[in-house]
Design a protein around this motif. Structure first.
Motif, PDB file in Angstrom:
ATOM      1  N   HIS A 187       1.017  89.316 111.931  1.00  0.00           N
ATOM      2  CA  HIS A 187       0.991  88.843 110.546  1.00  0.00           C
ATOM      3  C   HIS A 187       2.276  89.179 109.790  1.00  0.00           C
ATOM      4  CE1 HIS A 187      -3.641  89.026 111.008  1.00  0.00           C
ATOM      5  NE2 HIS A 187      -3.157  87.909 111.489  1.00  0.00           N
ATOM      6  N   ALA A 188       2.847  90.341 110.045  1.00  0.00           N
ATOM      7  CA  ALA A 188       4.106  90.685 109.369  1.00  0.00           C
ATOM      8  C   ALA A 188       5.199  89.712 109.788  1.00  0.00           C
ATOM      9  CB  ALA A 188       4.505  92.123 109.691  1.00  0.00           C
ATOM     10  N   LEU A 189       5.186  89.311 111.038  1.00  0.00           N
ATOM     11  CA  LEU A 189       6.177  88.356 111.533  1.00  0.00           C
ATOM     12  C   LEU A 189       5.976  86.974 110.897  1.00  0.00           C
ATOM     13  CD1 LEU A 189       8.526  87.818 113.418  1.00  0.00           C
ATOM     14  CD2 LEU A 189       6.875  87.471 115.261  1.00  0.00           C
ATOM     15  N   MET A 190       4.727  86.529 110.819  1.00  0.00           N
ATOM     16  CA  MET A 190       4.437  85.253 110.164  1.00  0.00           C
ATOM     17  C   MET A 190       4.871  85.291 108.704  1.00  0.00           C
ATOM     18  SD  MET A 190       0.642  84.586 111.806  1.00  0.00           S
ATOM     19  CE  MET A 190       0.153  83.518 110.481  1.00  0.00           C
ATOM     20  N   ALA A 191       4.623  86.419 108.052  1.00  0.00           N
ATOM     21  CA  ALA A 191       4.996  86.565 106.650  1.00  0.00           C
ATOM     22  C   ALA A 191       6.516  86.575 106.478  1.00  0.00           C
ATOM     23  CB  ALA A 191       4.385  87.840 106.075  1.00  0.00           C
ATOM     24  N   THR A 192       7.225  87.147 107.440  1.00  0.00           N
ATOM     25  CA  THR A 192       8.687  87.155 107.382  1.00  0.00           C
ATOM     26  C   THR A 192       9.226  85.730 107.384  1.00  0.00           C
ATOM     27  OG1 THR A 192       8.795  89.306 108.475  1.00  0.00           O
ATOM     28  CG2 THR A 192      10.789  87.966 108.547  1.00  0.00           C
ATOM     29  N   LEU A 193       8.641  84.890 108.195  1.00  0.00           N
ATOM     30  CA  LEU A 193       9.029  83.484 108.224  1.00  0.00           C
ATOM     31  C   LEU A 193       8.733  82.821 106.875  1.00  0.00           C
ATOM     32  CD1 LEU A 193      10.104  81.103 109.860  1.00  0.00           C
ATOM     33  CD2 LEU A 193       7.773  80.723 110.666  1.00  0.00           C
ATOM     34  N   GLY A 194       7.536  83.034 106.336  1.00  0.00           N
ATOM     35  CA  GLY A 194       7.187  82.475 105.028  1.00  0.00           C
ATOM     36  C   GLY A 194       8.107  82.983 103.933  1.00  0.00           C
ATOM     37  N   PHE A 195       8.456  84.256 103.994  1.00  0.00           N
ATOM     38  CA  PHE A 195       9.358  84.853 103.022  1.00  0.00           C
ATOM     39  C   PHE A 195      10.724  84.154 103.072  1.00  0.00           C
ATOM     40  CE2 PHE A 195      12.332  88.119 101.522  1.00  0.00           C
ATOM     41  CZ  PHE A 195      11.699  88.556 100.366  1.00  0.00           C
ATOM     42  N   GLY A 196      11.218  83.888 104.283  1.00  0.00           N
ATOM     43  CA  GLY A 196      12.492  83.186 104.436  1.00  0.00           C
ATOM     44  C   GLY A 196      12.451  81.788 103.838  1.00  0.00           C
ATOM     45  N   GLY A 233      16.864  79.276  96.610  1.00  0.00           N
ATOM     46  CA  GLY A 233      18.322  79.282  96.640  1.00  0.00           C
ATOM     47  C   GLY A 233      18.903  80.653  96.922  1.00  0.00           C
ATOM     48  N   ARG A 234      18.084  81.577  97.327  1.00  0.00           N
ATOM     49  CA  ARG A 234      18.537  82.933  97.658  1.00  0.00           C
ATOM     50  C   ARG A 234      18.874  82.962  99.149  1.00  0.00           C
ATOM     51  NH1 ARG A 234      14.633  87.094  94.650  1.00  0.00           N
ATOM     52  NH2 ARG A 234      16.190  88.497  95.535  1.00  0.00           N
ATOM     53  N   LEU A 235      20.011  82.374  99.465  1.00  0.00           N
ATOM     54  CA  LEU A 235      20.360  82.085 100.852  1.00  0.00           C
ATOM     55  C   LEU A 235      20.575  83.339 101.696  1.00  0.00           C
ATOM     56  CD1 LEU A 235      22.698  79.005 100.296  1.00  0.00           C
ATOM     57  CD2 LEU A 235      20.229  79.075 100.704  1.00  0.00           C
ATOM     58  N   ASP A 236      21.198  84.364 101.154  1.00  0.00           N
ATOM     59  CA  ASP A 236      21.412  85.582 101.943  1.00  0.00           C
ATOM     60  C   ASP A 236      20.084  86.239 102.305  1.00  0.00           C
ATOM     61  OD1 ASP A 236      24.165  85.279 101.984  1.00  0.00           O
ATOM     62  OD2 ASP A 236      24.475  86.547 100.214  1.00  0.00           O
ATOM     63  N   SER A 237      19.168  86.278 101.361  1.00  0.00           N
ATOM     64  CA  SER A 237      17.849  86.854 101.611  1.00  0.00           C
ATOM     65  C   SER A 237      17.066  86.011 102.625  1.00  0.00           C
ATOM     66  CB  SER A 237      17.077  86.964 100.292  1.00  0.00           C
ATOM     67  OG  SER A 237      15.812  87.532 100.492  1.00  0.00           O
ATOM     68  N   ALA A 238      17.188  84.700 102.509  1.00  0.00           N
ATOM     69  CA  ALA A 238      16.526  83.808 103.471  1.00  0.00           C
ATOM     70  C   ALA A 238      17.085  84.036 104.870  1.00  0.00           C
ATOM     71  CB  ALA A 238      16.704  82.353 103.057  1.00  0.00           C
ATOM     72  N   ALA A 239      18.408  84.124 104.982  1.00  0.00           N
ATOM     73  CA  ALA A 239      19.043  84.337 106.290  1.00  0.00           C
ATOM     74  C   ALA A 239      18.585  85.648 106.912  1.00  0.00           C
ATOM     75  CB  ALA A 239      20.567  84.310 106.154  1.00  0.00           C
ATOM     76  N   THR A 240      18.504  86.693 106.104  1.00  0.00           N
ATOM     77  CA  THR A 240      18.050  87.997 106.614  1.00  0.00           C
ATOM     78  C   THR A 240      16.640  87.890 107.183  1.00  0.00           C
ATOM     79  OG1 THR A 240      19.470  89.183 105.061  1.00  0.00           O
ATOM     80  CG2 THR A 240      17.603  90.397 105.973  1.00  0.00           C
ATOM     81  N   ALA A 241      15.760  87.215 106.455  1.00  0.00           N
ATOM     82  CA  ALA A 241      14.380  87.051 106.926  1.00  0.00           C
ATOM     83  C   ALA A 241      14.341  86.234 108.216  1.00  0.00           C
ATOM     84  CB  ALA A 241      13.531  86.389 105.843  1.00  0.00           C
ATOM     85  N   TYR A 242      15.078  85.135 108.249  1.00  0.00           N
ATOM     86  CA  TYR A 242      15.096  84.304 109.464  1.00  0.00           C
ATOM     87  C   TYR A 242      15.650  85.073 110.658  1.00  0.00           C
ATOM     88  CZ  TYR A 242      14.041  80.111 106.704  1.00  0.00           C
ATOM     89  OH  TYR A 242      13.438  79.169 105.908  1.00  0.00           O
ATOM     90  N   LEU A 243      16.706  85.849 110.450  1.00  0.00           N
ATOM     91  CA  LEU A 243      17.279  86.630 111.548  1.00  0.00           C
ATOM     92  C   LEU A 243      16.279  87.652 112.067  1.00  0.00           C
ATOM     93  CD1 LEU A 243      20.910  87.068 110.206  1.00  0.00           C
ATOM     94  CD2 LEU A 243      20.251  85.898 112.335  1.00  0.00           C
ATOM     95  N   ARG A 244      15.534  88.287 111.171  1.00  0.00           N
ATOM     96  CA  ARG A 244      14.495  89.234 111.587  1.00  0.00           C
ATOM     97  C   ARG A 244      13.433  88.524 112.436  1.00  0.00           C
ATOM     98  NH1 ARG A 244      12.831  91.486 106.435  1.00  0.00           N
ATOM     99  NH2 ARG A 244      14.932  92.124 105.995  1.00  0.00           N
ATOM    100  N   ALA A 245      13.040  87.339 111.993  1.00  0.00           N
ATOM    101  CA  ALA A 245      12.029  86.583 112.740  1.00  0.00           C
ATOM    102  C   ALA A 245      12.577  86.137 114.097  1.00  0.00           C
ATOM    103  CB  ALA A 245      11.568  85.378 111.919  1.00  0.00           C
ATOM    104  N   ILE A 246      13.829  85.710 114.135  1.00  0.00           N
ATOM    105  CA  ILE A 246      14.444  85.300 115.406  1.00  0.00           C
ATOM    106  C   ILE A 246      14.518  86.471 116.367  1.00  0.00           C
ATOM    107  CG2 ILE A 246      16.642  84.578 116.453  1.00  0.00           C
ATOM    108  CD1 ILE A 246      17.027  82.783 113.926  1.00  0.00           C
TER     109      ILE A 246
END
Length: 186
Positions: A106-115, A122-135
């Motif tokens: 669930h934390a992983l699914m939420a990380t994707l949703g957060f991204g 428009g918070r691109l750096d924060s989105a990238a961080t979340a996507y990288l964590r999920a990847i």
């Protein structure tokens, strides 16, 4: 208690009466709040009402209380519904609650949703961080979607080589839903 209940509660009803009413089992199965150690747990259908089509009628304090007692999966559902309703800050808070649970899936699914929410904000750096964590999880269900999202972020940032790498990772997943969209990004 009045702020947490709607039409069926009288204005002069005491907190204990409201608590009794909300924890009473009806028809042998339905119970708005289930007592648990340290508090109460709202049933899923109640949380759905807090974030579904009637959510505009639900006070903000009620939605916050619903999230405060939510399980990680319930927090994700609240985040998804808040996102769909355009309440992006509320969605990010709900996803963060599920992330903070450290639940393996669930934390992983939420990380994707957060991204996704951060991208929409428009918070691109924060989105990238979340996507990288999920990847980094290498989860076969999450990684292709996160790679696609990262490609979109990097493209918006003008970091085209990194966007191409992310899109290629999404394509290499062979996910039938993600591959064609990622190919368009290239």
């Amino acid at each position: 208690a009045r702020q947490y209940f709607t039409d069926g509660v009288q204005a002069d009803e005491s907190y204990l009466d409201a608590l009794t009413w909300s924890t009473t089992v009806v028809d042998g199965a339905v119970q708005l709040l289930r007592p648990v150690t340290g508090g109460f747990l709202a049933d899923d259908y109640l949380l759905d009402h807090l974030s579904g089509p009637d959510a505009a009628r639900v006070p903000d304090a009620t939605r916050r209380e619903g999230l405060a007692g939510a399980t990680p999966m319930q927090a994700i559902r609240l985040g998804n519904n808040a996102h769909l309703a355009g309440r992006l800050d509320e969605a990010a808070t709900a996803y963060q609650r599920a992330i903070d649970s450290n639940h393996p899936k669930h934390a992983l699914m939420a990380t994707l949703g957060f991204g996704i929410v951060r991208l929409d904000q428009g918070r691109l750096d924060s989105a990238a961080t979340a996507y990288l964590r999920a990847i980094d999880s290498n989860d076969p269900d999450i990684t292709p979607v996160a790679a696609l999202g990262l490609g979109s972020v990097r493209q918006e940032q003008g970091r085209l080589d990194e966007a191409a790498t992310a899109y290629q990772r999404a394509i290499d997943s062979n996910d039938p839903d993600i591959t064609p969209v990622a190919a368009l990004g290239l």
